[in-house]
Motif scaffolding. Structure first.
Motif, PDB file in Angstrom:
ATOM      1  N   UNK A  38       0.838  -1.197   0.000  1.00 17.43           N
ATOM      2  CA  UNK A  38       0.000   0.000   0.000  1.00 17.43           C
ATOM      3  C   UNK A  38       0.874   1.249   0.000  1.00 17.43           C
ATOM      4  N   UNK A  39       0.541   2.192  -0.879  1.00 19.77           N
ATOM      5  CA  UNK A  39       1.307   3.442  -0.983  1.00 19.77           C
ATOM      6  C   UNK A  39       1.217   4.234   0.322  1.00 19.77           C
ATOM      7  N   UNK A  40       2.149   5.153   0.503  1.00 22.98           N
ATOM      8  CA  UNK A  40       2.153   6.006   1.695  1.00 22.98           C
ATOM      9  C   UNK A  40       0.835   6.767   1.824  1.00 22.98           C
ATOM     10  N   UNK A  41       0.340   7.282   0.715  1.00 26.56           N
ATOM     11  CA  UNK A  41      -0.897   8.067   0.727  1.00 26.56           C
ATOM     12  C   UNK A  41      -2.098   7.204   1.106  1.00 26.56           C
ATOM     13  N   UNK A  42      -2.167   6.002   0.543  1.00 27.17           N
ATOM     14  CA  UNK A  42      -3.286   5.103   0.861  1.00 27.17           C
ATOM     15  C   UNK A  42      -3.212   4.656   2.319  1.00 27.17           C
ATOM     16  N   UNK A  43      -2.008   4.409   2.819  1.00 26.86           N
ATOM     17  CA  UNK A  43      -1.839   4.022   4.220  1.00 26.86           C
ATOM     18  C   UNK A  43      -2.303   5.149   5.139  1.00 26.86           C
ATOM     19  N   UNK A  44      -1.956   6.388   4.789  1.00 28.23           N
ATOM     20  CA  UNK A  44      -2.374   7.536   5.596  1.00 28.23           C
ATOM     21  C   UNK A  44      -3.893   7.665   5.614  1.00 28.23           C
ATOM     22  N   UNK A  45      -4.536   7.417   4.472  1.00 33.50           N
ATOM     23  CA  UNK A  45      -6.005   7.457   4.424  1.00 33.50           C
ATOM     24  C   UNK A  45      -6.616   6.370   5.300  1.00 33.50           C
ATOM     25  N   UNK A  46      -6.060   5.172   5.235  1.00 35.92           N
ATOM     26  CA  UNK A  46      -6.630   4.035   5.958  1.00 35.92           C
ATOM     27  C   UNK A  46      -6.320   4.072   7.453  1.00 35.92           C
ATOM     28  N   UNK A  47      -5.114   4.516   7.811  1.00 36.16           N
ATOM     29  CA  UNK A  47      -4.678   4.414   9.211  1.00 36.16           C
ATOM     30  C   UNK A  47      -4.535   5.749   9.918  1.00 36.16           C
ATOM     31  N   UNK A  48      -4.623   6.844   9.160  1.00 33.26           N
ATOM     32  CA  UNK A  48      -4.530   8.157   9.779  1.00 33.26           C
ATOM     33  C   UNK A  48      -3.114   8.688   9.930  1.00 33.26           C
ATOM     34  N   UNK A  49      -2.133   7.933   9.446  1.00 31.13           N
ATOM     35  CA  UNK A  49      -0.742   8.391   9.499  1.00 31.13           C
ATOM     36  C   UNK A  49       0.054   7.666   8.423  1.00 31.13           C
ATOM     37  N   UNK A  50       1.122   8.322   7.983  1.00 35.55           N
ATOM     38  CA  UNK A  50       1.992   7.693   6.986  1.00 35.55           C
ATOM     39  C   UNK A  50       2.834   6.612   7.654  1.00 35.55           C
TER      40      UNK A  50
END
Length: 149
Positions: A38-50
């Motif tokens: 998962x890309x950094x951006x997608x991870x931030x969307x899903x988990x709230x942080x990069x």
């Protein structure tokens, strides 16, 4: 000829034995394993942080695991859209998804395109979230923890 293509998506941040277990178990149930990182951006969307570890490094780590035949950068939240690009026969998830709304939606969506959803035991004693909390505590101790006498 490849018969059964598996897909194991994850952030794979702070790579640990739980990640290795998922990839090992996944590879035992398919002929060709694609790990979706998962890309950094997608991870931030899903988990709230990069993630702590940047995408190029996570991708290199996952690609280097002997159970992985290919790594794919996941840049969209819709797993069926990812399936349209990768074309896997089975998707592997931790059993922490089983019975949840996310898991039920995943099962419904993939049933429509003939993809099997397989759950593996979640490694409860080790997770990137727990590792991240431990690192945060070391970097930012609670107020007063390092106060001078």
């Amino acid at each position: 000829m490849v018969h059964r293509v598996g897909y194991a998506p994850g952030v794979y941040d702070l790579f640990h034995v739980g990640h290795l277990n998922i990839l090992r178990h996944a590879r035992s149930q398919c002929d060709y394993l694609v790990a979706g990182v998962v890309s950094d951006e997608m991870a931030a969307l899903a988990k709230g942080h990069k993630p702590v570890i940047p995408l190029p490094e996570r991708l290199e780590i996952v690609r280097s695991v002997r159970y992985v035949d290919a790594a794919f950068v996941e840049t969209v939240p819709d797993k069926v859209e990812t399936w349209q690009q990768v074309r896997f026969d089975v998707i592997f998830k931790g059993d922490d998804w089983r019975g949840t709304e996310k898991g039920k939606r995943l099962e419904r969506d993939f049933a429509e395109v003939g993809v099997e959803v397989v759950y593996f035991p979640y490694t409860v004693h080790t997770s990137s979230t727990q590792l991240r909390r431990a690192l945060d505590t070391l970097v930012s101790p609670p107020p007063g923890a390092l106060s001078a006498p």
